[in-house]
Motif scaffolding. Structure first.
Motif, PDB file in Angstrom:
ATOM      1  N   THR A  16       3.437  -6.455   8.799  1.00 41.11           N
ATOM      2  CA  THR A  16       2.812  -5.312   9.468  1.00 41.11           C
ATOM      3  C   THR A  16       1.644  -5.670  10.362  1.00 41.11           C
ATOM      4  OG1 THR A  16       2.383  -4.770   7.153  1.00 41.11           O
ATOM      5  CG2 THR A  16       3.011  -2.981   8.564  1.00 41.11           C
ATOM      6  N   ASP A  21      -4.135  -2.855  11.761  1.00 42.05           N
ATOM      7  CA  ASP A  21      -3.502  -1.848  10.936  1.00 42.05           C
ATOM      8  C   ASP A  21      -4.363  -1.677   9.701  1.00 42.05           C
ATOM      9  OD1 ASP A  21      -1.567   0.007  10.433  1.00 42.05           O
ATOM     10  OD2 ASP A  21       0.055  -1.428  10.132  1.00 42.05           O
ATOM     11  N   ASP A  25      -2.447   2.582   6.574  1.00 45.33           N
ATOM     12  CA  ASP A  25      -1.218   2.435   7.363  1.00 45.33           C
ATOM     13  C   ASP A  25      -0.310   1.364   6.780  1.00 45.33           C
ATOM     14  OD1 ASP A  25      -1.887   4.417   9.162  1.00 45.33           O
ATOM     15  OD2 ASP A  25      -2.707   3.028  10.646  1.00 45.33           O
ATOM     16  N   THR A 106      -8.819  -4.090   7.361  1.00 44.53           N
ATOM     17  CA  THR A 106      -7.551  -4.310   8.034  1.00 44.53           C
ATOM     18  C   THR A 106      -6.978  -5.668   7.639  1.00 44.53           C
ATOM     19  OG1 THR A 106      -6.464  -4.399  10.200  1.00 44.53           O
ATOM     20  CG2 THR A 106      -8.660  -5.296  10.090  1.00 44.53           C
TER      21      THR A 106
END
Length: 118
Positions: A16, A21, A25, A106
């Motif tokens: 991902t 992100d 998320d 993140t």
């Protein structure tokens, strides 16, 4: 006939972070029961990716492109003790009430992580 299997949770977490992100998320990309797992249950899946040097855990900081405007970028990776605290903190796995990503945790894929085929 070739059967397609779902990627492992580690593969989902590592694949991902091509862009910034935030953790909520990343979590939403997981299948159940991991999508609703407690943060502490996700840490053992993430740590091998971090220890192999495939993923970094960072905070989101502001970025200003040359063409004006604003954006986001990852800060340098968190130190081990700080990243363990950040990953275990349930608030980091939820969206902020104000919708601001600055300071959020993140995952970012490292150069070594980009070389890994999933």
């Amino acid at each position: 006939m070739l059967q397609r299997t779902s990627p492992s949770p580690s593969a989902r977490l590592c694949s991902t972070p091509f862009e910034i992100d935030i953790l909520p998320d990343v979590r939403s990309d997981l299948d159940e029961p991991l999508a609703s797992a407690r943060p502490g249950e996700l840490v053992p899946i993430l740590l091998p990716l971090i220890d192999r040097g495939w993923t970094d855990v960072c905070r989101v900081i502001p970025w200003t492109p040359l063409s004006d405007g604003t954006g986001f970028q990852p800060d340098p990776p968190l130190a081990r003790a700080e990243l363990l605290k950040a990953l275990a903190d349930a608030d980091n796995w939820e969206y902020s009430e104000n919708g601001d990503w600055i300071g959020c945790v993140t995952l970012t894929r490292t150069p070594e992580g980009h070389l890994t085929s999933w």
